[in-house]
Design an enzyme around this catalytic site. Structure first.
Site, PDB file in Angstrom:
ATOM      1  N   ASP A  13      16.349   2.395  72.977  1.00 30.37           N
ATOM      2  CA  ASP A  13      14.959   2.509  72.508  1.00 30.37           C
ATOM      3  C   ASP A  13      14.953   2.921  71.036  1.00 30.37           C
ATOM      4  OD1 ASP A  13      13.869   1.964  75.009  1.00 30.37           O
ATOM      5  OD2 ASP A  13      13.461   4.058  75.508  1.00 30.37           O
ATOM      6  N   ARG A  15      14.336  -6.016  71.480  1.00 36.31           N
ATOM      7  CA  ARG A  15      13.008  -5.867  72.083  1.00 36.31           C
ATOM      8  C   ARG A  15      12.052  -5.608  70.908  1.00 36.31           C
ATOM      9  NH1 ARG A  15      12.449  -0.497  74.852  1.00 36.31           N
ATOM     10  NH2 ARG A  15      13.283  -1.459  76.738  1.00 36.31           N
TER      11      ARG A  15
HETATM   12  P1  FDA Z   1      -2.073  -2.341  71.580  1.00 38.77           P
HETATM   13  O1  FDA Z   1      -1.795  -0.902  71.401  1.00 38.77           O
HETATM   14  O2  FDA Z   1      -2.792  -3.069  70.496  1.00 38.77           O
HETATM   15  O3  FDA Z   1      -2.804  -2.552  72.958  1.00 38.77           O
HETATM   16  C1  FDA Z   1      -3.245  -3.813  73.398  1.00 38.77           C
HETATM   17  C2  FDA Z   1      -3.943  -3.626  74.746  1.00 38.77           C
HETATM   18  O4  FDA Z   1      -2.965  -3.212  75.711  1.00 38.77           O
HETATM   19  C3  FDA Z   1      -5.001  -2.528  74.786  1.00 38.77           C
HETATM   20  O5  FDA Z   1      -6.225  -3.018  74.387  1.00 38.77           O
HETATM   21  C4  FDA Z   1      -4.952  -2.115  76.236  1.00 38.77           C
HETATM   22  O6  FDA Z   1      -5.647  -3.036  77.043  1.00 38.77           O
HETATM   23  C5  FDA Z   1      -3.505  -2.241  76.583  1.00 38.77           C
HETATM   24  N1  FDA Z   1      -2.787  -0.968  76.365  1.00 38.77           N
HETATM   25  C6  FDA Z   1      -1.908  -0.678  75.366  1.00 38.77           C
HETATM   26  N2  FDA Z   1      -1.414   0.566  75.508  1.00 38.77           N
HETATM   27  C7  FDA Z   1      -2.021   1.088  76.594  1.00 38.77           C
HETATM   28  C8  FDA Z   1      -1.931   2.339  77.253  1.00 38.77           C
HETATM   29  N3  FDA Z   1      -1.143   3.316  76.817  1.00 38.77           N
HETATM   30  N4  FDA Z   1      -2.679   2.533  78.358  1.00 38.77           N
HETATM   31  C9  FDA Z   1      -3.487   1.568  78.839  1.00 38.77           C
HETATM   32  N5  FDA Z   1      -3.613   0.350  78.247  1.00 38.77           N
HETATM   33  C10 FDA Z   1      -2.882   0.102  77.149  1.00 38.77           C
HETATM   34  N6  FDA Z   1       7.614   1.964  71.106  1.00 38.77           N
HETATM   35  C11 FDA Z   1       8.549   2.495  70.293  1.00 38.77           C
HETATM   36  O7  FDA Z   1       8.222   3.021  69.235  1.00 38.77           O
HETATM   37  N7  FDA Z   1       9.880   2.441  70.644  1.00 38.77           N
HETATM   38  C12 FDA Z   1      10.293   1.836  71.796  1.00 38.77           C
HETATM   39  O8  FDA Z   1      11.501   1.802  72.056  1.00 38.77           O
HETATM   40  C13 FDA Z   1       9.304   1.269  72.644  1.00 38.77           C
HETATM   41  N8  FDA Z   1       9.655   0.640  73.806  1.00 38.77           N
HETATM   42  C14 FDA Z   1       8.698  -0.064  74.510  1.00 38.77           C
HETATM   43  C15 FDA Z   1       9.068  -0.818  75.617  1.00 38.77           C
HETATM   44  C16 FDA Z   1       8.129  -1.616  76.271  1.00 38.77           C
HETATM   45  C17 FDA Z   1       8.552  -2.467  77.423  1.00 38.77           C
HETATM   46  C18 FDA Z   1       6.779  -1.625  75.809  1.00 38.77           C
HETATM   47  C19 FDA Z   1       5.755  -2.488  76.455  1.00 38.77           C
HETATM   48  C20 FDA Z   1       6.412  -0.829  74.764  1.00 38.77           C
HETATM   49  C21 FDA Z   1       7.342  -0.034  74.106  1.00 38.77           C
HETATM   50  N9  FDA Z   1       6.976   0.785  73.045  1.00 38.77           N
HETATM   51  C22 FDA Z   1       7.962   1.348  72.267  1.00 38.77           C
HETATM   52  C23 FDA Z   1       5.540   1.112  72.822  1.00 38.77           C
HETATM   53  C24 FDA Z   1       4.915   0.184  71.809  1.00 38.77           C
HETATM   54  O9  FDA Z   1       5.421   0.446  70.523  1.00 38.77           O
HETATM   55  C25 FDA Z   1       3.385   0.349  71.778  1.00 38.77           C
HETATM   56  O10 FDA Z   1       3.061   1.654  71.400  1.00 38.77           O
HETATM   57  C26 FDA Z   1       2.693   0.028  73.084  1.00 38.77           C
HETATM   58  O11 FDA Z   1       3.290  -1.047  73.736  1.00 38.77           O
HETATM   59  C27 FDA Z   1       1.200  -0.317  72.844  1.00 38.77           C
HETATM   60  O12 FDA Z   1       1.103  -1.440  72.035  1.00 38.77           O
HETATM   61  P2  FDA Z   1       0.627  -2.894  72.534  1.00 38.77           P
HETATM   62  O13 FDA Z   1       1.594  -3.878  71.976  1.00 38.77           O
HETATM   63  O14 FDA Z   1       0.474  -2.927  73.982  1.00 38.77           O
HETATM   64  O15 FDA Z   1      -0.718  -3.172  71.757  1.00 38.77           O
END
Ligand code: FDA
Length: 307
Positions: A132, A185
């Site tokens: 990560d 990732r």
């Molecule tokens: P965004 O935040 O724009 O959200 C898009 C939509 O997704 C929202 O409108 C909502 O519907 C839904 N959503 C997003 N987050 C939500 C929540 N917490 N609760 C409910 N709904 C939510 N980061 C990092 O810094 N280091 C890492 O190693 C990882 N590893 C990682 C693994 C995996 C498999 C995922 C999916 C994510 C990570 N992350 C991470 C976290 C990542 O950086 C990010 O903070 C979150 O995925 C939220 O961003 P989105 O891309 O979902 O978009």
């Protein structure tokens, strides 16, 4: 919104609050929307259930920023047990590891040695360790460790890393990782970063995510596109279609408990999906970062609390 995000991220570092909250049975129960449970057995049960839906898993034994070498080795032991249990139960699962949980802040050498040991065990099983990515002070050291381990013939292909689209440096990092053939990732990034290192505007982060996901998909390495953002997913699908990239050449990744509807829909549509399943008693910083991403989650938890 930005204020709330900063507040939750600041709270995620609050040790006294963390101690209190993690010991509270009620709080642990409330956090169960985002975590599989407290024990390895809970993680196995959830991973098997997720697999039954045609979804792969990556398991995270929660914890970060350990304060001693002994703690780092103890944390690593859980990951060895996980790799053994995944193999014994023939689960479709790999592991996600934070280097600060493996002692990075005490000694980068210690973290590298532990990560090497885990990658070796994973390699023996034909499995994979995802490192990560944490805050930007650790980006370079994390990438250096992953590149050195990937370069070892006995570990090649068994270790990959995470790139955060909010960092300006990520495009250059991706080019280097692709040159080495390292699995990435791609996520947006979950930490509080200053404007000197990261795009402050969400629109710019999103634009960079789309750009970087195109670069990854266009390579011949198997990558993970980690997001719940339907626009990001639509862009990745459109890119793949336009460039004749088969859906077996990459996977979407999402977090346990978030957008299960979308996870299922992607599987139905023939895409590969992996869900990140965290478990263990040290859940507080992880859950706080999920609050920071979507402050509406507080309302959800508050509603459950009063119920
Ligand atoms: P965004 O935040 O724009 O959200 C898009 C939509 O997704 C929202 O409108 C909502 O519907 C839904 N959503 C997003 N987050 C939500 C929540 N917490 N609760 C409910 N709904 C939510 N980061 C990092 O810094 N280091 C890492 O190693 C990882 N590893 C990682 C693994 C995996 C498999 C995922 C999916 C994510 C990570 N992350 C991470 C976290 C990542 O950086 C990010 O903070 C979150 O995925 C939220 O961003 P989105 O891309 O979902 O978009």
């Amino acid at each position: 919104m930005a204020v709330l995000r900063s507040a939750f991220i600041a709270l995620s570092h609050n040790r006294p609050l963390r101690r209190f909250v993690e010991r509270s049975r009620l709080c642990s129960r409330l956090s169960s929307r985002f975590i599989a449970g407290m024990t390895l057995e809970d993680a196995m049960r959830v991973a098997a259930a997720v697999n039954r839906e045609g979804i792969s898993v990556t398991l995270d034994s929660l914890g970060e920023s350990v304060t001693s070498e002994i703690e780092a080795h103890r944390a690593a032991e859980v990951y060895y047990q996980l790799l053994d249990a995944i193999a014994a139960r023939k689960l479709d699962a790999n592991i996600s590891v934070k280097l600060t949980q493996m002692g990075l802040e005490q000694s980068p050498r210690l973290a590298e040695a532990i990560a090497a040991g885990l990658a070796q065990r994973a390699h023996a099983y034909g499995n994979f360790v995802r490192i990560d990515m944490e805050d930007s002070a650790l980006t370079q050291v994390t990438l250096d460790i992953v590149r050195r381990l990937h370069a070892r013939a006995d570990l090649r292909g068994s270790i990959g890393v995470v790139i955060q689209a909010y960092l300006y440096r990520s495009e250059a990092d991706i080019e280097q990782l692709l040159a080495d053939g390292i699995r990435v990732r791609l996520c947006k990034g979950a930490y509080k970063e200053p404007p000197e290192v990261a795009f402050p505007r969400k629109a710019d982060v999103d634009k960079n995510f789309v750009h970087l996901s195109g670069k990854l998909l266009d390579s011949h390495v198997y990558h993970g596109i980690a997001t719940h953002d339907e626009n990001m997913i639509a862009a990745a699908k459109a890119f793949a279609k336009e460039h004749g990239i088969d859906s077996s050449r990459f996977e979407f990744q999402m977090l346990y408990g978030i957008r299960r509807d979308l996870q299922r829909k992607l599987v139905q549509d023939g895409y590969r999906v992996r869900v990140y399943v965290p478990f263990g008693p040290e859940w507080y910083p992880y859950v706080m970062r999920r609050m920071a991403e979507r402050p509406a989650n507080v309302i959800f938890l508050a509603r459950n609390f009063f119920r």
